[in-house]
Design a protein around this motif. Structure first.
Motif, PDB file in Angstrom:
ATOM      1  N   VAL A  29       0.904  -1.095  -0.155  1.00  0.00           N
ATOM      2  CA  VAL A  29       0.087   0.116   0.021  1.00  0.00           C
ATOM      3  C   VAL A  29       0.968   1.275   0.009  1.00  0.00           C
ATOM      4  CG1 VAL A  29      -1.616   1.283   1.299  1.00  0.00           C
ATOM      5  CG2 VAL A  29      -1.869  -1.123   1.431  1.00  0.00           C
ATOM      6  N   VAL A  30       0.723   2.247  -1.051  1.00  0.00           N
ATOM      7  CA  VAL A  30       1.489   3.459  -0.975  1.00  0.00           C
ATOM      8  C   VAL A  30       0.907   4.349  -0.116  1.00  0.00           C
ATOM      9  CG1 VAL A  30       2.360   5.033  -2.466  1.00  0.00           C
ATOM     10  CG2 VAL A  30       2.223   3.017  -3.419  1.00  0.00           C
ATOM     11  N   GLU A  31       1.544   4.974   0.898  1.00  0.00           N
ATOM     12  CA  GLU A  31       1.130   5.789   2.070  1.00  0.00           C
ATOM     13  C   GLU A  31       1.208   7.166   1.586  1.00  0.00           C
ATOM     14  OE1 GLU A  31       3.440   4.575   5.177  1.00  0.00           O
ATOM     15  OE2 GLU A  31       2.119   3.353   5.802  1.00  0.00           O
ATOM     16  N   ALA A  32       2.091   7.541   1.006  1.00  0.00           N
ATOM     17  CA  ALA A  32       2.348   8.946   0.547  1.00  0.00           C
ATOM     18  C   ALA A  32       3.313   9.359  -0.688  1.00  0.00           C
ATOM     19  CB  ALA A  32       2.930   9.777   1.532  1.00  0.00           C
ATOM     20  N   VAL A  33       2.933  10.165  -1.578  1.00  0.00           N
ATOM     21  CA  VAL A  33       3.694  10.601  -2.744  1.00  0.00           C
ATOM     22  C   VAL A  33       3.850  11.996  -3.007  1.00  0.00           C
ATOM     23  CG1 VAL A  33       3.888  10.354  -5.383  1.00  0.00           C
ATOM     24  CG2 VAL A  33       2.794   8.480  -3.912  1.00  0.00           C
ATOM     25  N   ASP A  34       5.057  12.419  -2.989  1.00  0.00           N
ATOM     26  CA  ASP A  34       5.161  14.082  -3.248  1.00  0.00           C
ATOM     27  C   ASP A  34       5.820  14.031  -4.726  1.00  0.00           C
ATOM     28  OD1 ASP A  34       5.897  16.627  -3.478  1.00  0.00           O
ATOM     29  OD2 ASP A  34       5.928  16.727  -1.116  1.00  0.00           O
ATOM     30  N   ASP A  35       5.126  14.319  -5.798  1.00  0.00           N
ATOM     31  CA  ASP A  35       5.913  14.410  -6.992  1.00  0.00           C
ATOM     32  C   ASP A  35       6.834  15.856  -7.125  1.00  0.00           C
ATOM     33  OD1 ASP A  35       4.929  12.380  -8.688  1.00  0.00           O
ATOM     34  OD2 ASP A  35       3.034  13.415  -8.428  1.00  0.00           O
ATOM     35  N   ASP A  36       6.641  16.587  -6.251  1.00  0.00           N
ATOM     36  CA  ASP A  36       7.394  17.897  -6.249  1.00  0.00           C
ATOM     37  C   ASP A  36       8.672  17.672  -5.582  1.00  0.00           C
ATOM     38  OD1 ASP A  36       5.458  19.480  -7.782  1.00  0.00           O
ATOM     39  OD2 ASP A  36       4.582  20.080  -5.800  1.00  0.00           O
ATOM     40  N   ARG A  37       8.457  17.059  -4.414  1.00  0.00           N
ATOM     41  CA  ARG A  37       9.732  16.721  -3.631  1.00  0.00           C
ATOM     42  C   ARG A  37      10.420  15.450  -3.944  1.00  0.00           C
ATOM     43  NH1 ARG A  37       8.886  17.747   2.438  1.00  0.00           N
ATOM     44  NH2 ARG A  37      11.138  17.723   2.259  1.00  0.00           N
ATOM     45  N   HIS A  38       9.771  14.739  -4.906  1.00  0.00           N
ATOM     46  CA  HIS A  38      10.303  13.210  -5.168  1.00  0.00           C
ATOM     47  C   HIS A  38      10.507  12.487  -4.016  1.00  0.00           C
ATOM     48  CE1 HIS A  38      12.384  15.096  -9.218  1.00  0.00           C
ATOM     49  NE2 HIS A  38      10.969  15.354  -9.311  1.00  0.00           N
ATOM     50  N   THR A  39       9.458  12.377  -3.424  1.00  0.00           N
ATOM     51  CA  THR A  39       9.441  11.358  -2.202  1.00  0.00           C
ATOM     52  C   THR A  39       8.405  10.540  -2.210  1.00  0.00           C
ATOM     53  OG1 THR A  39       8.396  12.821  -0.793  1.00  0.00           O
ATOM     54  CG2 THR A  39      10.676  13.059  -0.657  1.00  0.00           C
ATOM     55  N   TRP A  40       8.489   9.145  -1.959  1.00  0.00           N
ATOM     56  CA  TRP A  40       7.198   8.416  -1.698  1.00  0.00           C
ATOM     57  C   TRP A  40       7.651   7.616  -0.493  1.00  0.00           C
ATOM     58  CZ3 TRP A  40       6.447   3.307  -3.398  1.00  0.00           C
ATOM     59  CH2 TRP A  40       7.536   2.502  -3.993  1.00  0.00           C
ATOM     60  N   THR A  41       6.282   6.899   0.088  1.00  0.00           N
ATOM     61  CA  THR A  41       6.523   6.079   1.107  1.00  0.00           C
ATOM     62  C   THR A  41       5.525   4.862   0.968  1.00  0.00           C
ATOM     63  OG1 THR A  41       7.228   7.505   2.753  1.00  0.00           O
ATOM     64  CG2 THR A  41       6.312   5.618   3.463  1.00  0.00           C
ATOM     65  N   TRP A  42       5.932   3.570   1.189  1.00  0.00           N
ATOM     66  CA  TRP A  42       4.767   2.592   1.128  1.00  0.00           C
ATOM     67  C   TRP A  42       5.271   1.646   2.137  1.00  0.00           C
ATOM     68  CZ3 TRP A  42       6.147  -1.486  -3.148  1.00  0.00           C
ATOM     69  CH2 TRP A  42       7.560  -1.780  -3.299  1.00  0.00           C
ATOM     70  N   ARG A  43       4.181   0.566   2.395  1.00  0.00           N
ATOM     71  CA  ARG A  43       4.312  -0.504   3.384  1.00  0.00           C
ATOM     72  C   ARG A  43       4.247  -1.834   2.607  1.00  0.00           C
ATOM     73  NH1 ARG A  43       4.414   0.594   8.712  1.00  0.00           N
ATOM     74  NH2 ARG A  43       3.793   2.705   9.288  1.00  0.00           N
ATOM     75  N   VAL A  44       5.147  -2.706   2.619  1.00  0.00           N
ATOM     76  CA  VAL A  44       4.894  -3.747   2.011  1.00  0.00           C
ATOM     77  C   VAL A  44       4.845  -5.020   3.205  1.00  0.00           C
ATOM     78  CG1 VAL A  44       6.281  -5.352   0.732  1.00  0.00           C
ATOM     79  CG2 VAL A  44       6.600  -3.028   0.364  1.00  0.00           C
TER      80      VAL A  44
END
Length: 128
Positions: A63-78
């Motif tokens: 599940v992808v928790e967060a995405v910030d296209d401008d800051r080029h960051t993302w967080t997910w749980r596996v």
């Protein structure tokens, strides 16, 4: 719980490295352990879910928790069985290329077992 951070730098521009993350169809091209991503969405977005299939045929739910296209960051749980890992990715400009980092939170043994594959994938992510 343990925390492991890995970094890699290369000549790919930050936008190229970010696009390789943002388009899940590209994951298998730079992450040698990934065979396919099974999800309705083909682009990272918060709330996106599915499974990642390894070249060994193992499937892990995510599940992808967060995405910030401008800051080029993302967080997910596996999740693989009872093992749950949170992964936070970043891409930053560095010189004439990009640097990427991955911070993983979860049980120590799975993190250390996965680290060599993740390190290889990160190096490939930032190559031109």
């Amino acid at each position: 719980m343990a925390r492991v951070t890995l970094r890699a730098s290369g000549a790919a521009c930050p936008e190229t490295a970010w696009e390789r993350y943002a388009s899940v169809d590209a994951w298998a091209s730079w992450s040698p352990q990934i065979k396919a991503v099974h999800s309705v969405s083909r682009r990272l977005r918060p709330g996106m879910s599915g499974t990642v299939e390894s070249v060994a045929g193992i499937r892990a739910a995510f599940v992808v928790e967060a995405v910030d296209d401008d800051r080029h960051t993302w967080t997910w749980r596996v999740r693989l069985g009872r093992i749950r890992i949170q992964l936070h990715h970043e891409v930053r400009p560095q010189g004439h290329g990009a640097t990427t980092s991955l911070t993983m939170h979860g049980p120590m043994l799975p993190l250390f077992a996965y680290a060599p594959l993740a390190r290889l994938a990160l190096h490939r992510l930032v190559q031109p």
